[in-house]
Design a protein around this motif. Structure first.
Motif, PDB file in Angstrom:
ATOM      1  N   VAL A   1      -7.539  62.408  65.093  1.00 51.20           N
ATOM      2  CA  VAL A   1      -7.934  61.841  66.378  1.00 51.20           C
ATOM      3  C   VAL A   1      -6.840  62.048  67.445  1.00 51.20           C
ATOM      4  N   GLY A   2      -5.739  62.668  67.019  1.00 53.98           N
ATOM      5  CA  GLY A   2      -4.669  62.986  67.976  1.00 53.98           C
ATOM      6  C   GLY A   2      -3.542  61.973  68.001  1.00 53.98           C
ATOM      7  N   SER A   3      -3.429  61.153  66.962  1.00 57.49           N
ATOM      8  CA  SER A   3      -2.412  60.089  66.991  1.00 57.49           C
ATOM      9  C   SER A   3      -0.998  60.635  66.792  1.00 57.49           C
ATOM     10  N   SER A   4      -0.834  61.689  65.990  1.00 60.20           N
ATOM     11  CA  SER A   4       0.520  62.210  65.779  1.00 60.20           C
ATOM     12  C   SER A   4       1.041  62.916  67.028  1.00 60.20           C
TER      13      SER A   4
ATOM     14  N   LEU B   1       5.692  58.108  58.928  1.00 60.58           N
ATOM     15  CA  LEU B   1       5.351  57.343  57.729  1.00 60.58           C
ATOM     16  C   LEU B   1       4.025  57.787  57.126  1.00 60.58           C
ATOM     17  N   ASP B   2       3.473  58.890  57.669  1.00 61.15           N
ATOM     18  CA  ASP B   2       2.304  59.476  57.030  1.00 61.15           C
ATOM     19  C   ASP B   2       2.856  60.245  55.829  1.00 61.15           C
ATOM     20  N   PHE B   3       3.212  59.446  54.792  1.00 60.06           N
ATOM     21  CA  PHE B   3       4.033  59.883  53.675  1.00 60.06           C
ATOM     22  C   PHE B   3       3.520  61.158  53.003  1.00 60.06           C
TER      23      PHE B   3
ATOM     24  N   GLY C   1       2.122  63.879  56.528  1.00 64.55           N
ATOM     25  CA  GLY C   1       2.805  63.894  57.821  1.00 64.55           C
ATOM     26  C   GLY C   1       3.088  65.284  58.342  1.00 64.55           C
ATOM     27  N   SER C   2       2.926  65.462  59.651  1.00 63.93           N
ATOM     28  CA  SER C   2       3.075  66.799  60.213  1.00 63.93           C
ATOM     29  C   SER C   2       4.060  66.807  61.383  1.00 63.93           C
ATOM     30  N   LEU C   3       4.824  65.714  61.528  1.00 60.47           N
ATOM     31  CA  LEU C   3       5.689  65.641  62.708  1.00 60.47           C
ATOM     32  C   LEU C   3       6.828  66.663  62.665  1.00 60.47           C
TER      33      LEU C   3
ATOM     34  N   ALA D   1       6.738  69.743  61.657  1.00 59.25           N
ATOM     35  CA  ALA D   1       6.231  70.991  62.225  1.00 59.25           C
ATOM     36  C   ALA D   1       6.031  70.839  63.730  1.00 59.25           C
ATOM     37  N   MET D   2       5.473  69.707  64.123  1.00 59.88           N
ATOM     38  CA  MET D   2       5.174  69.473  65.534  1.00 59.88           C
ATOM     39  C   MET D   2       6.448  69.494  66.374  1.00 59.88           C
ATOM     40  N   MET D   3       7.535  68.921  65.820  1.00 61.33           N
ATOM     41  CA  MET D   3       8.789  68.837  66.575  1.00 61.33           C
ATOM     42  C   MET D   3       9.719  69.998  66.226  1.00 61.33           C
TER      43      MET D   3
ATOM     44  N   SER E   1      -9.169  58.469  72.722  1.00 65.18           N
ATOM     45  CA  SER E   1      -8.692  59.848  72.755  1.00 65.18           C
ATOM     46  C   SER E   1      -9.814  60.815  73.084  1.00 65.18           C
ATOM     47  N   PHE E   2      -9.401  62.002  73.505  1.00 63.90           N
ATOM     48  CA  PHE E   2     -10.304  63.106  73.861  1.00 63.90           C
ATOM     49  C   PHE E   2     -11.226  62.775  75.033  1.00 63.90           C
ATOM     50  N   GLU E   3     -10.828  61.844  75.876  1.00 55.82           N
ATOM     51  CA  GLU E   3     -11.692  61.474  76.998  1.00 55.82           C
ATOM     52  C   GLU E   3     -10.844  61.015  78.150  1.00 55.82           C
TER      53      GLU E   3
ATOM     54  N   PRO F   1      -6.942  62.362  77.854  1.00 57.43           N
ATOM     55  CA  PRO F   1      -7.936  63.429  78.034  1.00 57.43           C
ATOM     56  C   PRO F   1      -7.772  64.565  77.024  1.00 57.43           C
ATOM     57  N   LYS F   2      -8.866  65.283  76.857  1.00 57.52           N
ATOM     58  CA  LYS F   2      -8.863  66.446  75.972  1.00 57.52           C
ATOM     59  C   LYS F   2      -8.229  67.614  76.725  1.00 57.52           C
ATOM     60  N   ASP F   3      -7.373  68.346  76.076  1.00 57.16           N
ATOM     61  CA  ASP F   3      -6.772  69.518  76.714  1.00 57.16           C
ATOM     62  C   ASP F   3      -6.354  70.475  75.610  1.00 57.16           C
TER      63      ASP F   3
ATOM     64  N   ALA G   1       1.545  73.885  72.775  1.00 55.30           N
ATOM     65  CA  ALA G   1       2.656  73.009  72.374  1.00 55.30           C
ATOM     66  C   ALA G   1       2.833  73.058  70.857  1.00 55.30           C
ATOM     67  N   LEU G   2       1.711  73.002  70.131  1.00 55.53           N
ATOM     68  CA  LEU G   2       1.788  73.035  68.665  1.00 55.53           C
ATOM     69  C   LEU G   2       2.314  74.383  68.170  1.00 55.53           C
ATOM     70  N   ASP G   3       1.817  75.465  68.782  1.00 53.56           N
ATOM     71  CA  ASP G   3       2.260  76.800  68.361  1.00 53.56           C
ATOM     72  C   ASP G   3       3.746  76.989  68.579  1.00 53.56           C
TER      73      ASP G   3
HETATM   74  N1  LIG Z   1      -5.584  65.607  73.699  1.00 52.75           N
HETATM   75  C1  LIG Z   1      -6.034  66.563  72.892  1.00 52.75           C
HETATM   76  N2  LIG Z   1      -6.839  67.524  73.373  1.00 52.75           N
HETATM   77  C2  LIG Z   1      -7.311  68.493  72.569  1.00 52.75           C
HETATM   78  N3  LIG Z   1      -7.034  68.594  71.277  1.00 52.75           N
HETATM   79  C3  LIG Z   1      -6.234  67.671  70.729  1.00 52.75           C
HETATM   80  C4  LIG Z   1      -5.692  66.614  71.497  1.00 52.75           C
HETATM   81  N4  LIG Z   1      -4.933  65.848  70.684  1.00 52.75           N
HETATM   82  C5  LIG Z   1      -5.019  66.401  69.475  1.00 52.75           C
HETATM   83  N5  LIG Z   1      -5.793  67.500  69.488  1.00 52.75           N
HETATM   84  C6  LIG Z   1      -6.114  68.358  68.342  1.00 52.75           C
HETATM   85  O1  LIG Z   1      -6.370  67.557  67.222  1.00 52.75           O
HETATM   86  C7  LIG Z   1      -5.604  67.989  66.126  1.00 52.75           C
HETATM   87  C8  LIG Z   1      -5.048  66.795  65.375  1.00 52.75           C
HETATM   88  O2  LIG Z   1      -4.032  66.175  66.142  1.00 52.75           O
HETATM   89  P1  LIG Z   1      -3.001  65.192  65.466  1.00 52.75           P
HETATM   90  O3  LIG Z   1      -2.346  65.830  64.314  1.00 52.75           O
HETATM   91  O4  LIG Z   1      -2.175  64.600  66.535  1.00 52.75           O
HETATM   92  O5  LIG Z   1      -4.041  64.097  64.973  1.00 52.75           O
HETATM   93  P2  LIG Z   1      -3.842  62.958  63.903  1.00 52.75           P
HETATM   94  O6  LIG Z   1      -4.746  61.860  64.348  1.00 52.75           O
HETATM   95  O7  LIG Z   1      -2.421  62.647  63.729  1.00 52.75           O
HETATM   96  O8  LIG Z   1      -4.406  63.664  62.611  1.00 52.75           O
HETATM   97  P3  LIG Z   1      -4.102  63.409  61.048  1.00 52.75           P
HETATM   98  O9  LIG Z   1      -5.230  62.574  60.588  1.00 52.75           O
HETATM   99  O10 LIG Z   1      -4.113  64.761  60.470  1.00 52.75           O
HETATM  100  O11 LIG Z   1      -2.776  62.718  60.960  1.00 52.75           O
HETATM  101  C9  LIG Z   1      -4.507  68.871  66.671  1.00 52.75           C
HETATM  102  O12 LIG Z   1      -4.308  69.949  65.848  1.00 52.75           O
HETATM  103  C10 LIG Z   1      -4.982  69.296  68.013  1.00 52.75           C
HETATM  104  O13 LIG Z   1      -5.489  70.585  67.935  1.00 52.75           O
END
Ligand SMILES: Nc1ncnc2c1ncn2[C@@H]1O[C@H](COP(=O)(O)OP(=O)(O)OP(=O)(O)O)[C@@H](O)[C@H]1O
Ligand SMILES: [Mg+2]
Length: 392
Positions: free
Chosen positions: A148-151, A181-183, A186-188, A190-192, A317-319, A345-347, A354-356
């Motif tokens: 849902v985009g929380s990380s 703590l997404d034991f 967790g993907s932080l 890679a993200m950072m 999220s996504f809105e 918002p979704k972007d 950013a992830l790449d």
């Molecule tokens: N604001 C956004 N707009 C578009 N896509 C997004 C947005 N935020 C996240 N995403 C997409 O959603 C994917 C998951 O994001 P993220 O890892 O932050 O979610 P998460 O809720 O932490 O997921 P997980 O359940 O895997 O921990 C990302 O790979 C990204 O492509």
């Protein structure tokens, strides 16, 4: 002790008289009433108890004066009636009051409280124990469903909370830690774009209590400046971590950082309790679909039951924020019994880049509405929960 109430005054004097190594002084009167003489008294003592005058409009200001006058290690305890609103108690803690005790149980609570403070202080030497205001704030980020985009939110909130200043925005005003703590998933790291580490895995397997030396070794500074404690690179069972370990990580980080952003797993494990009790705020990220909103509701109830004082803010999220709420928005608000505080918002373009590149959204586009929303969240947060006092 500063109190107008003769009875409580003598009660506390009597309870404390039996304690070895304890000297008691007091001023009979209200804080405002004995002003002038109350403040110097505060500066000379290690434990300061004061009676809250709940009818006083300037109650918070009086409390602030007391906290500002404290000597570095002093503990400030406010005495209040049973029906002091939770919100008031929380405001007092934010100002720097270490604890608020109910007036009518003070006789039983004061000794254990002073003892536990002493123990805590001894355990934390040589670091200065100066109460909530001199400690970092813990911000938990949770999700109502996977993906849902929380990380991404947690990582970028951490980056923005640094409050970088200067022409090239290089100099961070605040020290920020990001704890994954997404034991298991967790993907932080890679993200950072930091090295993966199995430090957390070893800690879990050895059952050791992490200290500042462990954290120094286990954490990596990302290029953007945030100190990251990554989830383990190896698989381990969820219940391998213990509550005391999570507690110790947070205790330690609160002394070294202004903000500690914690990315939570979706699993409801026992070691969430220390996070929920230590968190100053929790963001619950959800999209506005029926299944997600339902599980958000369940999670809110669970978190609130663990810590009734926890401040939960809902993030959609996504809105982007709708100008006029549709029926499903209204239904969600009704079920959640709470308004959404933020709309992210979704972007896809900015997120993907950013992830790449393994950089914060800010480095891809500082003007994108997505980045701006997260920056606004960080700004609001730093006003509501200021960085450590006296540190900078
Ligand atoms: N604001 C956004 N707009 C578009 N896509 C997004 C947005 N935020 C996240 N995403 C997409 O959603 C994917 C998951 O994001 P993220 O890892 O932050 O979610 P998460 O809720 O932490 O997921 P997980 O359940 O895997 O921990 C990302 O790979 C990204 O492509
Ligand atoms: Mg995640």
């Amino acid at each position: 002790m500063i109190s107008p109430d003769q009875e409580i005054y003598s009660t506390i004097e009597k309870s404390l008289a039996k304690e070895a190594g304890c000297r008691f002084t007091g001023k009979q009167g209200t804080v405002a009433g004995v002003n002038g003489s109350a403040i110097p008294l505060v500066g000379r003592n290690d434990v300061v108890l004061f009676d809250l005058d709940e009818s006083d409009d300037n109650l918070l200001q009086s409390a602030r004066d007391i906290c500002e006058a404290r000597r570095p290690n002093a503990i400030i305890i406010a005495l209040a009636s049973d029906n002091l609103p939770l919100e008031k108690a929380r405001q007092l803690r934010r100002i720097g009051v270490d604890d608020v005790l109910p007036r009518n149980s003070v006789q039983d609570e004061i000794i254990p409280q002073v003892q536990s403070i002493r123990e805590r202080r001894e355990a934390q030497l040589p670091a200065i124990w100066g109460g909530h205001a001199t400690q970092g704030k813990v911000i938990a980020v949770a999700q109502s469903r996977g993906g849902v985009g929380s990380s991404i939110l947690a990582a970028n909130l951490a980056n923005e909370l640094q409050d970088k200043q200067g022409f090239f925005k290089k100099k961070a005003k605040n020290d920020v830690a990001l704890v994954d703590l997404d034991f298991q998933f967790g993907s932080l790291a890679a993200m950072m774009d930091v090295e993966e580490s199995d430090a957390m895995w070893r800690m879990a397997m050895e059952g050791s209590i992490p200290d500042s030396a462990f954290l120094e070794q286990a954490m990596t500074k990302s290029k953007c400046g945030v100190d990251v404690l990554p989830a383990p690179s190896r698989y381990g069972p969820l219940n391998a971590i213990k509550e005391e370990q999570v507690s110790a990580i947070l205790d330690s980080l609160k002394r070294s950082h202004d903000y500690i952003v914690v990315d939570l797993p979706r699993a409801l494990v026992e070691w969430l309790t220390p996070v929920l009790t230590q968190a100053d705020r929790l963001y619950l990220v959800t999209d506005v679909s029926v299944p997600s909103v339902r599980s958000a509701r369940k999670l809110m109830d669970f978190y609130q039951a663990e810590n009734p004082a926890l401040e939960i803010q809902l993030v959609a999220s996504f809105e982007k924020k709708p100008l006029i709420q549709a029926a499903h928005h209204r239904a969600a608000t009704k079920l959640l019994d709470k308004e959404f505080s933020y709309w992210v918002p979704k972007d896809e373009r900015t997120t993907r880049e950013a992830l790449d590149r393994g950089v914060p959204l800010h480095d891809v586009s500082s003007r994108a509405p997505l980045t701006k929303t997260i920056r606004k969240m960080a700004l609001d947060m730093s006003h509501a929960l200021p960085p450590r006092a006296g540190h900078h």
